[in-house]
Scaffold this active site. Structure first.
Site, PDB file in Angstrom:
ATOM      1  N   THR A  80       0.824  -1.192   0.000  1.00 61.69           N
ATOM      2  CA  THR A  80       0.000   0.000   0.000  1.00 61.69           C
ATOM      3  C   THR A  80       0.873   1.264   0.000  1.00 61.69           C
ATOM      4  OG1 THR A  80      -1.820  -1.089   1.140  1.00 61.69           O
ATOM      5  CG2 THR A  80      -1.717   1.294   1.360  1.00 61.69           C
ATOM      6  N   ASN A 105       1.963  -8.870  11.755  1.00 67.79           N
ATOM      7  CA  ASN A 105       2.606  -7.596  11.427  1.00 67.79           C
ATOM      8  C   ASN A 105       1.741  -6.428  11.867  1.00 67.79           C
ATOM      9  OD1 ASN A 105       1.674  -5.663   9.042  1.00 67.79           O
ATOM     10  ND2 ASN A 105       0.942  -7.750   8.539  1.00 67.79           N
ATOM     11  N   GLY A 108       1.976  -0.724   9.543  1.00 72.16           N
ATOM     12  CA  GLY A 108       1.349   0.602   9.564  1.00 72.16           C
ATOM     13  C   GLY A 108       1.632   1.443   8.328  1.00 72.16           C
ATOM     14  N   PHE A 109       1.603   0.817   7.154  1.00 69.56           N
ATOM     15  CA  PHE A 109       1.758   1.553   5.878  1.00 69.56           C
ATOM     16  C   PHE A 109       3.075   2.331   5.821  1.00 69.56           C
ATOM     17  CE2 PHE A 109      -3.130   2.075   4.964  1.00 69.56           C
ATOM     18  CZ  PHE A 109      -3.209   0.713   4.753  1.00 69.56           C
ATOM     19  N   ASN A 167      -7.551  -0.091  -0.300  1.00 66.55           N
ATOM     20  CA  ASN A 167      -7.315  -0.873   0.909  1.00 66.55           C
ATOM     21  C   ASN A 167      -8.028  -0.206   2.086  1.00 66.55           C
ATOM     22  OD1 ASN A 167      -6.411  -2.328   3.069  1.00 66.55           O
ATOM     23  ND2 ASN A 167      -4.236  -1.870   2.798  1.00 66.55           N
ATOM     24  N   SER A 170      -6.679  -2.850   6.267  1.00 66.16           N
ATOM     25  CA  SER A 170      -5.506  -3.068   7.116  1.00 66.16           C
ATOM     26  C   SER A 170      -5.881  -2.782   8.563  1.00 66.16           C
ATOM     27  CB  SER A 170      -4.357  -2.140   6.711  1.00 66.16           C
ATOM     28  OG  SER A 170      -3.390  -2.130   7.748  1.00 66.16           O
ATOM     29  N   ASN A 172      -3.798  -1.982  10.860  1.00 64.30           N
ATOM     30  CA  ASN A 172      -2.691  -1.278  11.518  1.00 64.30           C
ATOM     31  C   ASN A 172      -2.679   0.229  11.331  1.00 64.30           C
ATOM     32  OD1 ASN A 172      -1.579  -3.745  12.502  1.00 64.30           O
ATOM     33  ND2 ASN A 172      -0.900  -4.155  10.400  1.00 64.30           N
ATOM     34  N   THR A 173      -3.706   0.781  10.702  1.00 63.97           N
ATOM     35  CA  THR A 173      -3.892   2.230  10.670  1.00 63.97           C
ATOM     36  C   THR A 173      -5.191   2.494  11.434  1.00 63.97           C
ATOM     37  OG1 THR A 173      -2.735   2.552   8.577  1.00 63.97           O
ATOM     38  CG2 THR A 173      -4.363   4.221   9.171  1.00 63.97           C
ATOM     39  N   LYS A 204     -10.271  -4.201  -1.325  1.00 64.09           N
ATOM     40  CA  LYS A 204      -9.723  -5.270  -0.484  1.00 64.09           C
ATOM     41  C   LYS A 204     -10.385  -5.241   0.881  1.00 64.09           C
ATOM     42  CE  LYS A 204      -5.430  -7.454   0.944  1.00 64.09           C
ATOM     43  NZ  LYS A 204      -3.977  -7.492   0.724  1.00 64.09           N
ATOM     44  N   ASN A 233      -7.675  -9.406   3.746  1.00 64.08           N
ATOM     45  CA  ASN A 233      -6.492  -8.891   4.442  1.00 64.08           C
ATOM     46  C   ASN A 233      -6.176  -9.781   5.664  1.00 64.08           C
ATOM     47  OD1 ASN A 233      -4.454  -6.958   5.241  1.00 64.08           O
ATOM     48  ND2 ASN A 233      -5.617  -5.452   4.064  1.00 64.08           N
TER      49      ASN A 233
HETATM   50  C1  LIG Z   1       4.301  -7.868   6.558  1.00 56.86           C
HETATM   51  C2  LIG Z   1       3.000  -7.720   5.828  1.00 56.86           C
HETATM   52  C3  LIG Z   1       2.661  -6.492   5.289  1.00 56.86           C
HETATM   53  C4  LIG Z   1       1.453  -6.340   4.591  1.00 56.86           C
HETATM   54  N1  LIG Z   1       1.160  -5.118   4.050  1.00 56.86           N
HETATM   55  C5  LIG Z   1       0.011  -4.970   3.346  1.00 56.86           C
HETATM   56  C6  LIG Z   1      -0.297  -3.742   2.717  1.00 56.86           C
HETATM   57  O1  LIG Z   1       0.474  -2.781   2.770  1.00 56.86           O
HETATM   58  N2  LIG Z   1      -1.485  -3.643   2.052  1.00 56.86           N
HETATM   59  C7  LIG Z   1      -2.364  -4.676   1.946  1.00 56.86           C
HETATM   60  O2  LIG Z   1      -3.410  -4.541   1.312  1.00 56.86           O
HETATM   61  N3  LIG Z   1      -2.081  -5.877   2.518  1.00 56.86           N
HETATM   62  C8  LIG Z   1      -0.930  -6.035   3.205  1.00 56.86           C
HETATM   63  N4  LIG Z   1      -0.645  -7.247   3.774  1.00 56.86           N
HETATM   64  C9  LIG Z   1      -1.649  -8.346   3.684  1.00 56.86           C
HETATM   65  C10 LIG Z   1      -1.362  -9.313   2.537  1.00 56.86           C
HETATM   66  O3  LIG Z   1      -1.458  -8.662   1.289  1.00 56.86           O
HETATM   67  C11 LIG Z   1      -2.365 -10.485   2.577  1.00 56.86           C
HETATM   68  O4  LIG Z   1      -3.681  -9.970   2.396  1.00 56.86           O
HETATM   69  C12 LIG Z   1      -2.324 -11.258   3.894  1.00 56.86           C
HETATM   70  O5  LIG Z   1      -1.008 -11.339   4.378  1.00 56.86           O
HETATM   71  C13 LIG Z   1      -2.874 -12.670   3.746  1.00 56.86           C
HETATM   72  O6  LIG Z   1      -2.139 -13.416   2.790  1.00 56.86           O
HETATM   73  P1  LIG Z   1      -0.952 -14.456   3.178  1.00 56.86           P
HETATM   74  O7  LIG Z   1      -1.484 -15.362   4.234  1.00 56.86           O
HETATM   75  O8  LIG Z   1      -0.626 -15.140   1.892  1.00 56.86           O
HETATM   76  O9  LIG Z   1       0.191 -13.616   3.683  1.00 56.86           O
HETATM   77  C14 LIG Z   1       0.562  -7.424   4.464  1.00 56.86           C
HETATM   78  C15 LIG Z   1       0.931  -8.680   4.995  1.00 56.86           C
HETATM   79  C16 LIG Z   1       2.116  -8.838   5.661  1.00 56.86           C
HETATM   80  C17 LIG Z   1       2.478 -10.190   6.239  1.00 56.86           C
END
Ligand SMILES: Cc1cc2nc3c(=O)[nH]c(=O)nc-3n(C[C@H](O)[C@H](O)[C@H](O)COP(=O)(O)O)c2cc1C
Length: 321
Positions: A80, A105, A108-109, A167, A170, A172-173, A204, A233
């Protein structure tokens, strides 16, 4: 190969390991050879190179955009990103739950801002697969003003993106997930599609929405012009048996998220016929197939790549229908 490297990487703090891998791939990624043979499919008017995509958050600033297709990804999602650069939360903010194949995690963007990503994509000469740009609001922007942040990011990124992702999920915001409420979501999706130069806009969603709220969010977003959905997410829930690390604040990803993702995908599929990308806990052919069976048209992954290594992408690319 990854089986040899993983124990070394796992001795490092997760973000240090992430940076080490990015450094190596930045230097030597070109040695990986060409992408595997195409397994094309068309969705939302885009031609995808294959069914497996890179999930948002792994390459937020698009530093390795040229490299991911060589691993077998049929589409990649960057971000993001937010209108201006921001540091994210204090470290440590990423934790391994190795026995469970999971991560928590609270990044926080953290990102370099939409303009830096756009400049990188402008310089990218070779684009073998669709590139999505996932956008969010600045931490300091109030929820009332959030729609302007999404519109700003969409307007700047649309010329270099194949699709955009709103998005609103998330964890974390602070307050971000409230933007899935009908009135906020209507305005955000409406203004983002108005600014997207006709590029498809995906929304999302969170896996933590109650059934009714999820159904309403899907209906509102569809009416406001969304081209499709990404489910889902990370979760704030903590399934049984994750161990002591599960007390860390933040979003859980990886294998333990998979049942919840399947349920969310199925619920979104019941609510709409629009394109749907399933993401959450894919770590094998079976877990990817389960998301397709639940109604997803394509899948993405992040955490599975950390635990299984890059060969998982090619395996899925070849094996999925
Ligand atoms: C370290 C980390 C950072 C992430 N950052 C974002 C993000 O910036 N934007 C977003 O839409 N999803 C973010 N995600 C979520 C992933 O895109 C995904 O939706 C989620 O991890 C589930 O998929 P997975 O089990 O294959 O990891 C993040 C996930 C992780 C682990």
């Amino acid at each position: 190969m990854y089986r040899l490297i993983r124990p070394l990487l796992f001795t490092l703090p997760p973000e240090t390991a992430h940076q080490a891998v990015f450094g190596m791939l930045g230097g030597f990624g070109a040695l990986l050879g060409a992408p595997p043979r195409e397994r094309p499919r068309t969705l939302a008017g885009l031609r995808f190179r294959g069914p497996v995509g890179l999930a948002a958050g792994l390459d937020k600033d698009g530093e390795l955009a040229a490299f991911w297709p060589r691993l077998g990804f049929g589409f990649i999602e960057l971000g993001t990103v937010t209108p201006a650069p921001q540091p994210g939360n204090p470290k440590p903010r990423l934790f391994r739950l190795s026995e469970s194949g999971a991560l928590i995690n609270r990044m926080g963007f953290n990102n370099g801002g939409v303009d830096a990503l756009v400049e990188r994509l402008q310089r990218l000469t070779d684009r073998p697969c669709p590139i999505g740009v996932n956008v969010g609001k600045q931490r300091t922007t109030s929820l009332e003003d959030a729609a302007a942040d999404y519109a700003t990011c969409a307007q700047r990124a649309a010329p270099v993106a194949d699709y955009l992702v709103v998005n609103v999920s998330s964890p974390n915001t602070p307050g971000l997930r409230q933007l899935q409420d009908a009135s906020s979501l209507r305005e955000i999706v409406g203004r983002t599609t108005d600014s997207s130069l006709g590029k498809p806009v995906f929304v999302k969603l969170s896996p933590d929405l109650e059934a009714e709220a999820l159904e309403e969010a899907v209906a509102v977003a569809e009416r406001a012009g969304a081209a499709g959905f990404i489910a889902a997410n990370t979760t704030l829930s903590r399934p049984e048996g994750l161990g002591p690390r599960s007390a860390e604040a933040g979003g859980l990803s990886g294998a333990p998220l998979h049942p919840r993702t399947c349920a969310t995908v199925a619920a979104v599929r019941r609510a709409t016929r629009l394109p749907l990308i399933g993401v959450g806990g894919v770590h094998s052919v079976e877990s990817a197939q389960a998301l397709l069976d639940a109604g997803a048209n394509l899948i993405q992954l992040y955490t599975g790549l950390i635990y299984q290594g890059p060969s998982l992408v090619r395996t899925l690319h070849e094996a999925l229908p």
